[in-house]
Design an enzyme around this catalytic site. Structure first.
Site, PDB file in Angstrom:
ATOM      1  N   VAL A 125       4.429 -24.787   8.260  1.00 50.31           N
ATOM      2  CA  VAL A 125       3.767 -23.907   7.300  1.00 50.31           C
ATOM      3  C   VAL A 125       4.337 -24.223   5.928  1.00 50.31           C
ATOM      4  O   VAL A 125       5.539 -24.448   5.791  1.00 50.31           O
ATOM      5  CB  VAL A 125       3.996 -22.419   7.640  1.00 50.31           C
ATOM      6  CG1 VAL A 125       3.359 -21.520   6.580  1.00 50.31           C
ATOM      7  CG2 VAL A 125       3.441 -22.088   9.025  1.00 50.31           C
ATOM      8  N   CYS A 126       3.481 -24.262   4.923  1.00 56.76           N
ATOM      9  CA  CYS A 126       3.896 -24.468   3.544  1.00 56.76           C
ATOM     10  C   CYS A 126       4.650 -25.805   3.421  1.00 56.76           C
ATOM     11  O   CYS A 126       4.248 -26.798   4.015  1.00 56.76           O
ATOM     12  CB  CYS A 126       4.723 -23.269   3.088  1.00 56.76           C
ATOM     13  SG  CYS A 126       4.887 -23.069   1.306  1.00 56.76           S
TER      14      CYS A 126
END
Length: 234
Positions: free
Chosen positions: A104-105
């Protein structure tokens, strides 16, 4: 008699991560039937997020059980992880056996630094998306990107979408829909400034300038990681 599938999920918990990168998908995963979610770090000592929230690992690199899925969140501490050989070696080891290798990210940059995104399409936070190409990945400006067994989410809040996609793939859409309903995940953001795709150009430019120094620092680390990958391939 049918049995409910279960997932053994590992989420990297490291100093100076952005907590929602981890806690968003965590909230989805722990609601999946039979799922076992492990928060993994080098020790069991408390870990502080970039905004001062303390969290407790549940297992260590040494004691981590076999994983079906490994997930790396992002946050400012991601920069140090890209040059942390102990962490990169752990990720390479568990990725070799996991069904899904995910992030994520800016966690995708950590996967990239470990050599786990070479030849894959991937996404990241808008401020780091272009840096994926330095690590052999093809940057894609989408909220959730899947390429074979690599699944990456864009910035911060996309972790919820990412996790719901994983649950839908593994348990079926009905289970994922039920979790979304339990969480009342029905976003109606008050402003249309959640992405460079819809924010006014002057807003995007101002935001880029605010993070310019950190982005430059992160790029220098990404370039060093790219050089190490290139050297190892020779």
């Amino acid at each position: 008699m049918t049995t409910t599938p279960s997932l053994s999920i590992g989420m990297l918990l490291f100093p100076q991560l952005t907590q929602l990168d981890l806690t968003g998908p965590y909230e989805v995963f722990v609601r999946a039937p039979g799922a076992r979610v492990h928060l993994i770090w080098k020790s069991l000592d408390p870990v502080m997020s970039d905004r001062g929230l303390g969290m407790l690992p549940t297992t260590t690199f040494a004691d981590c059980p076999a994983l079906d899925l490994i997930c790396v969140p992002g946050g400012p501490g991601q920069v140090a992880l890209m040059e942390d050989e102990e962490t990169l070696a752990f990720l390479r080891r568990v990725a070799a056996e996991a069904k899904l290798v995910t992030s994520v990210c800016t966690g995708s940059l950590v996967l990239g630094a470990a050599g786990l995104l070479q030849g894959y399409r991937a996404t990241s936070h808008w401020s780091a998306l272009d840096q994926l190409s330095l690590l052999g990945a093809t940057p894609v400006a989408e909220r959730v990107v899947r390429d074979r067994n690599r699944i990456t989410g864009a910035g911060v809040t996309s972790g919820i979408d990412f996790a719901l996609n994983v649950v839908a793939d593994y348990y079926g859409a009905e289970v994922a829909q039920g979790i979304q309903f339990q969480m009342e995940y029905d976003p109606e953001p008050p402003f249309a400034t959640g992405s460079p795709r819809n924010a006014p150009p002057e807003f995007v430019e101002a935001a880029r300038k605010r993070v310019e120094s950190f982005t430059r620092q992160r790029r220098e680390v990404t370039e060093r990681a790219a050089a190490r990958l290139s050297s190892a391939a020779q």
